[in-house]
Design a protein around this motif. Structure first.
Motif, PDB file in Angstrom:
ATOM      1  N   ASN A 406       0.848  -1.314  -0.112  1.00  0.00           N
ATOM      2  CA  ASN A 406       0.164   0.086  -0.003  1.00  0.00           C
ATOM      3  C   ASN A 406       0.904   1.191   0.171  1.00  0.00           C
ATOM      4  O   ASN A 406       0.636   2.145  -0.566  1.00  0.00           O
ATOM      5  N   SER A 407       1.990   1.364   0.742  1.00  0.00           N
ATOM      6  CA  SER A 407       2.729   2.517   0.704  1.00  0.00           C
ATOM      7  C   SER A 407       3.681   2.624  -0.300  1.00  0.00           C
ATOM      8  O   SER A 407       3.736   3.808  -1.027  1.00  0.00           O
ATOM      9  N   GLU A 410       1.909   3.787  -3.288  1.00  0.00           N
ATOM     10  CA  GLU A 410       1.548   5.175  -2.989  1.00  0.00           C
ATOM     11  C   GLU A 410       0.110   5.574  -3.174  1.00  0.00           C
ATOM     12  O   GLU A 410      -0.423   6.703  -3.342  1.00  0.00           O
ATOM     13  N   GLY A 412      -2.117   4.676  -0.748  1.00  0.00           N
ATOM     14  CA  GLY A 412      -2.934   5.000   0.627  1.00  0.00           C
ATOM     15  C   GLY A 412      -4.224   4.580   0.991  1.00  0.00           C
ATOM     16  O   GLY A 412      -4.971   5.254   1.596  1.00  0.00           O
ATOM     17  N   SER A 415      -5.190   4.829   4.383  1.00  0.00           N
ATOM     18  CA  SER A 415      -4.025   5.353   5.089  1.00  0.00           C
ATOM     19  C   SER A 415      -3.890   6.708   4.477  1.00  0.00           C
ATOM     20  O   SER A 415      -2.994   7.153   3.702  1.00  0.00           O
ATOM     21  N   ASN A 416      -4.559   7.714   4.543  1.00  0.00           N
ATOM     22  CA  ASN A 416      -4.545   9.008   4.231  1.00  0.00           C
ATOM     23  C   ASN A 416      -4.546   9.146   2.712  1.00  0.00           C
ATOM     24  O   ASN A 416      -3.576   9.923   2.132  1.00  0.00           O
ATOM     25  N   GLY A 417      -5.081   8.249   2.105  1.00  0.00           N
ATOM     26  CA  GLY A 417      -5.372   8.171   0.455  1.00  0.00           C
ATOM     27  C   GLY A 417      -6.438   9.534   0.092  1.00  0.00           C
ATOM     28  O   GLY A 417      -7.118   9.326  -0.970  1.00  0.00           O
TER      29      GLY A 417
END
Length: 459
Positions: A406-407, A410, A412, A415-417
């Motif tokens: 996921n990180s 990029e 997200g 997670s803050n996407g």
């Protein structure tokens, strides 16, 4: 691995080598507590503790005296009726998702925090254990969400399912007498609202950012009916955003947003949306619905005179005629591994009190986290025929795999996407990129990350 994760790993390593430099407000004691959550008897355990602890969280609204529900000040006052010598300071942050990571890595955040997005394997670098996972599963629901290597490091503030906040009066005025259960039905209902009322059918809340990331919460069990999908299968799926052809999965979750914007069923200017005013707008019938977690419902109900008009419906996707809803934890509360022993014990007592005695979950429209408490708030009246289940845990040895991919992609997800989902609104409004082109780029980014991280494509 991308730069942010490299920095996080480096800071974690530095913390392990120089503990005093990364400690919180009460660091440097050198002695950690051996108290566990199950050992605490509220009103008895810790009565001799005198401590001042800080609780860092993202509920800025609850930090205000004007909050229409029960605010942090009131909760702390209730807690101090039982534990007058444990002083609690609630510190709130309006940009919590970003700032919490920065403060976590720096160590200057206090004693309790709502745990941001960190690898499970790094939890013990920052937080103490509440006890063994097997024991914690007998104490609280969703104990495994913030666990690693048989230990639990977080207790969820409350459980949540993800649906759609809507105004019952607006839907009735539009002639909608049955809630939508598919994307096509939902878009058709939005068109009825535009045609027959003065309300904005779907308010995106684009400008707030975090409200856009809320769309990610629907792509697991809710959109697939498969409790293994989110934590076990997604990371092994080569093209998770492709069209399955049956109105399900992630493709159709985000397509609802793209279609609503492109067909003029949202606000006129997405850049001028306002989160705080949207609460009163939906309460007063100026908005038909918003796609948000259940946590938002009580805020919409309490802000005006038409709270009874605010309802919560299941997300409009069905799998073989059946609707599902992922049940997951809201932010989990973690306790600083660098705090003093007294502060750690005081913090654990406060967490258990907030979980079991305060009424917080029900007050905020959440599912109680205490194990065995099966009460549900009234907001779930429309979920009576919906299967609500938590996502199953990651497979052993793959606890951090999703976070890695996921990180590195990029994207997200969860997670803050926010910017990724905001781009859907932008392209749909500007008509400069098709929806299929957008998700094709996402699929490419996801598969590249899988390959970079050596993840086998099974699906």
């Amino acid at each position: 691995m991308n730069l942010k994760k490299i920095v996080a790993a480096g800071v974690a390593a530095a913390c392990m080598m120089g503990m005093a430099a990364c400690g919180g407000s009460n660091s440097g004691s050198g002695e950690a507590t051996d108290l566990t959550y199950d050992q605490i008897k509220l009103g008895e355990t810790g009565k001799d503790i005198k401590a001042s602890i800080k609780f860092y969280n993202g509920r800025t609204d609850m930090g205000l005296d004007s909050y229409p529900g029960k605010n942090w000040k009131s909760y702390i006052e209730d807690f101090n009726k039982i534990y007058p010598d444990i002083k609690v300071e609630a510190q709130t942050d309006s940009n919590y998702a970003d700032n919490a990571l920065t403060r976590l890595q720096g160590g200057d955040w206090g004693d309790i925090m709502m745990i941001p997005s960190v690898d499970k394997s790094e939890l013990s670098n920052y937080f103490i254990s509440y006890g063994s996972l097997d024991t914690m599963k007998t104490q609280v629901k969703l104990a495994s969400e913030k666990s690693y290597d048989g230990k639990s490091y977080g207790v969820a503030t409350d459980g949540q399912t993800s649906g759609v906040v809507y105004n019952k009066a607006v839907f009735k005025e539009a002639g909608i007498d049955k809630l939508p259960t598919t994307p096509d039905e939902f878009i058709a209902d939005l068109k009825l609202i535009k045609e027959k009322t003065d309300a904005i059918p779907l308010y995106t809340n684009y400008a707030a950012g975090f409200t856009m990331g809320a769309w990610d919460a629907y792509i697991g069990t809710t959109a697939t009916g498969d409790t293994k999908y989110m934590n076990q299968k997604l990371v092994h799926t080569k093209a998770p955003f492709k069209d399955p052809g049956d109105g399900t999965h992630a493709y159709n979750v985000y397509k609802i947003l793209y279609d609503a914007v492109s067909e003029g069923l949202t606000e006129d200017d997405y850049s001028t949306t306002d989160w705080e005013s949207s609460k009163s707008m939906i309460n007063n019938g100026k908005i038909g619905c918003m796609v948000l977690g259940a946590w938002a419902v009580t805020q919409m109900q309490q802000v005006g005179d038409h709270g009874d008009d605010i309802g919560y419906m299941p997300f409009p996707i069905s799998i073989d005629g059946k609707q599902y809803a992922s049940m997951g934890g809201n932010y989990s509360m973690g306790i600083n591994v660098k705090s003093s022993k007294d502060n750690q014990e005081a913090a654990m007592i406060f967490v258990k009190w907030l979980t079991e005695e305060s009424g917080y979950a029900m007050n905020e429209g959440g599912i109680p986290i205490k194990y065995g408490d099966e009460d549900l708030p009234n907001i779930y009246a429309d979920f009576k025929d919906v299967t609500m289940e938590p996502d199953e845990d990651s497979l052993e040895g793959e606890e951090d795999l999703f976070t890695e991919v996921n990180s590195d992609s990029e994207l997200g997800i969860n997670s803050n996407g926010n910017k990724r989902v905001q781009a859907i609104v932008e392209h749909a409004a500007n008509k400069d990129k098709s929806y299929d082109d957008i998700v094709s780029e996402w699929n490419d980014a996801w598969y590249r990350a899988m390959q970079d991280d050596g993840v086998e494509a099974k699906y």
